[in-house]
Design a protein around this motif. Structure first.
Motif, PDB file in Angstrom:
ATOM      1  N   CYS A   1      11.386 -20.518  -3.054  1.00  0.00           N
ATOM      2  CA  CYS A   1       9.959 -20.179  -2.998  1.00  0.00           C
ATOM      3  C   CYS A   1       9.188 -21.043  -1.988  1.00  0.00           C
ATOM      4  N   GLY A   2       9.546 -22.313  -1.882  1.00  0.00           N
ATOM      5  CA  GLY A   2       8.864 -23.216  -0.943  1.00  0.00           C
ATOM      6  C   GLY A   2       7.536 -23.757  -1.430  1.00  0.00           C
ATOM      7  N   VAL A   3       7.096 -23.359  -2.635  1.00  0.00           N
ATOM      8  CA  VAL A   3       5.778 -23.792  -3.110  1.00  0.00           C
ATOM      9  C   VAL A   3       5.806 -24.404  -4.514  1.00  0.00           C
ATOM     10  N   GLY A   4       6.986 -24.836  -4.968  1.00  0.00           N
ATOM     11  CA  GLY A   4       7.046 -25.572  -6.236  1.00  0.00           C
ATOM     12  C   GLY A   4       7.310 -24.732  -7.473  1.00  0.00           C
ATOM     13  N   ALA A   5       7.582 -23.432  -7.331  1.00  0.00           N
ATOM     14  CA  ALA A   5       7.667 -22.570  -8.511  1.00  0.00           C
ATOM     15  C   ALA A   5       9.072 -22.342  -9.060  1.00  0.00           C
ATOM     16  N   CYS A   6      10.127 -22.514  -8.246  1.00  0.00           N
ATOM     17  CA  CYS A   6      11.447 -22.033  -8.687  1.00  0.00           C
ATOM     18  C   CYS A   6      12.448 -23.140  -9.041  1.00  0.00           C
ATOM     19  N   MET A   7      12.164 -24.372  -8.725  1.00  0.00           N
ATOM     20  CA  MET A   7      13.068 -25.518  -8.935  1.00  0.00           C
ATOM     21  C   MET A   7      14.364 -25.374  -8.132  1.00  0.00           C
ATOM     22  N   GLY A   8      14.328 -24.561  -7.090  1.00  0.00           N
ATOM     23  CA  GLY A   8      15.536 -24.323  -6.296  1.00  0.00           C
ATOM     24  C   GLY A   8      15.849 -25.439  -5.313  1.00  0.00           C
ATOM     25  N   CYS A   9      14.961 -26.405  -5.177  1.00  0.00           N
ATOM     26  CA  CYS A   9      15.130 -27.395  -4.102  1.00  0.00           C
ATOM     27  C   CYS A   9      15.182 -28.821  -4.633  1.00  0.00           C
ATOM     28  N   VAL A  10      15.540 -28.992  -5.931  1.00  0.00           N
ATOM     29  CA  VAL A  10      15.413 -30.327  -6.518  1.00  0.00           C
ATOM     30  C   VAL A  10      16.434 -31.329  -5.958  1.00  0.00           C
ATOM     31  N   VAL A  11      16.015 -32.580  -5.922  1.00  0.00           N
ATOM     32  CA  VAL A  11      16.933 -33.691  -5.621  1.00  0.00           C
ATOM     33  C   VAL A  11      16.921 -34.625  -6.819  1.00  0.00           C
ATOM     34  N   GLU A  12      18.037 -35.291  -7.038  1.00  0.00           N
ATOM     35  CA  GLU A  12      18.123 -36.210  -8.177  1.00  0.00           C
ATOM     36  C   GLU A  12      17.505 -37.549  -7.776  1.00  0.00           C
ATOM     37  N   LEU A  13      16.744 -38.109  -8.712  1.00  0.00           N
ATOM     38  CA  LEU A  13      16.066 -39.387  -8.430  1.00  0.00           C
ATOM     39  C   LEU A  13      16.867 -40.566  -8.977  1.00  0.00           C
ATOM     40  N   ALA A  14      16.607 -41.727  -8.423  1.00  0.00           N
ATOM     41  CA  ALA A  14      17.289 -42.952  -8.860  1.00  0.00           C
ATOM     42  C   ALA A  14      16.991 -43.218 -10.336  1.00  0.00           C
ATOM     43  N   GLU A  15      17.895 -43.958 -10.980  1.00  0.00           N
ATOM     44  CA  GLU A  15      17.784 -44.155 -12.436  1.00  0.00           C
ATOM     45  C   GLU A  15      16.502 -44.863 -12.869  1.00  0.00           C
ATOM     46  N   ASP A  16      15.917 -45.714 -11.989  1.00  0.00           N
ATOM     47  CA  ASP A  16      14.712 -46.443 -12.409  1.00  0.00           C
ATOM     48  C   ASP A  16      13.433 -45.613 -12.273  1.00  0.00           C
ATOM     49  N   GLN A  17      13.546 -44.355 -11.877  1.00  0.00           N
ATOM     50  CA  GLN A  17      12.356 -43.508 -11.740  1.00  0.00           C
ATOM     51  C   GLN A  17      11.987 -42.908 -13.098  1.00  0.00           C
ATOM     52  N   ASP A  18      10.710 -42.495 -13.250  1.00  0.00           N
ATOM     53  CA  ASP A  18      10.291 -42.009 -14.570  1.00  0.00           C
ATOM     54  C   ASP A  18      10.674 -40.552 -14.835  1.00  0.00           C
TER      55      ASP A  18
END
Ligand SMILES: Cc1cc2nc3c(=O)[nH]c(=O)nc-3n(C[C@H](O)[C@H](O)[C@H](O)COP(=O)(O)OP(=O)(O)OC[C@H]3O[C@@H](n4cnc5c(N)ncnc54)[C@H](O)[C@@H]3O)c2cc1C
Ligand code: FES
Length: 260
Positions: A222-239
């Motif tokens: 989608c390119g606008v935040g709606a589909c979760m198709g572009c997620v990256v995993e964050l470091a363990e210390d992130q919330d």
């Protein structure tokens, strides 16, 4: 973010397989910031493609035009490369966040590989105009992939080739590692390119205790935040565990990303 009908002003090849396209920017639309991207609807019919994302590679305030640098890869970019000056363009932009400015006493080290050149070049030019002395490091396999770029005024561009056919013999990260700690003591690192290069820039920054921002280029739907198709995993210390590249990025502090 605005969806507008633009017009292509120019389209030219700048290196083997790489094109630069300039197009009209609407008077009323905000100026895009380095790091931000747009999506282009490449064709109406008969096969509707998803919009394709590209980072902005330049902006001309007087001419009210913007540009992208893209690699001709598959269906969408082949169709894009066939368009000519005067053809219409359906653009959604500006999208995502942008690079943060370095402090006055920091030297921006901007590292680009492959399709990451556009956003890094745009940022380097903006910093150069603002009186910073950016060092743009562009790495590629060999000489034919080096784009024809006007030099910076205050900063400089360092080309690196894997085969040594032009510039520094080695990768952009080899080049950074060849710099003494005196030369990088007050550097701030910015990177965009293949994931391996981004991780190496992160490791380099970590090893020299420097801050590093990275622009990610995940596959997008989608390119606008709606589909979760572009997620990256964050470091363990992130919330939280994941971030969307299109909405929360594409620019992240490299230490917030989980590099595997
Ligand atoms: C935020 C963002 C900014 C981008 N900026 C640029 C840019 O400035 N210049 C540029 O050339 N490209 C950029 N890209 C990548 C660009 O969107 C893809 O290359 C393009 O969508 C490919 O379309 P296609 O129809 O030609 O390829 P397809 O036919 O869809 O695919 C061809 C090949 O390219 C690969 N591919 C497709 N999309 C991506 C992607 N997003 N990342 C990595 N590989 C991909 C596919 O896996 C496949 O192997 C960016 C992507 C994102 C998410
Ligand atoms: S592409 Fe849909 S959330 Fe990012």
């Amino acid at each position: 973010m605005t969806n507008f009908k633009s017009e292509i002003l120019s389209q030219k090849s700048i290196a083997l397989g790489y094109m630069e396209m300039t197009f009209r920017w609407p008077e009323e639309s905000e100026k895009p910031k380095p790091g931000q991207f747009l999506t282009i609807k490449i064709q109406e019919q008969p096969v509707p493609l998803l919009r394709r994302p590209f980072a902005l590679s330049g902006f001309d305030e007087e001419q009210k035009s913007a540009s992208i640098i893209y690699q001709v890869r598959g269906t969408g970019t082949k169709m894009l490369a066939a368009l000519k000056a005067g053809d219409p363009l359906d653009v959604l932009s500006p999208l995502g966040n942008s690079f943060s400015l370095p402090a006055v006493d920091e030297t921006p080290l901007l590292v680009a590989g492959g399709i990451g050149l556009g956003p890094i070049l745009y940022f380097a030019r903006e910093l150069d105009k603002a009186g910073h002395s950016p060092v743009l490091i562009f790495g590629c396999r060999e000489k034919s992939l080096i784009p024809d770029l006007p030099p910076l005024t205050n900063g400089r561009i360092q080309f690196c080739t894997d085969d040594g056919s032009a510039g520094f013999h080695g990768s952009s990260v080899d080049y950074m590692n060849s710099l003494s700690s005196d030369e990088t003591g007050n550097a701030k690192v910015y990177s965009c390119g293949p994931t391996g290069m981004l991780k190496a820039c992160h490791d380099f920054a970590l090893s020299r205790d420097l801050s590093c921002e990275t622009a990610m280029e995940e596959m997008m739907a989608c390119g606008v935040g709606a589909c979760m198709g572009c997620v990256v995993e964050l470091a363990e210390d992130q919330d939280r565990k994941y971030a969307r590249v299109c909405k929360d990025g594409p620019v992240f502090q490299s230490r917030t990303i989980k590099w595997t």
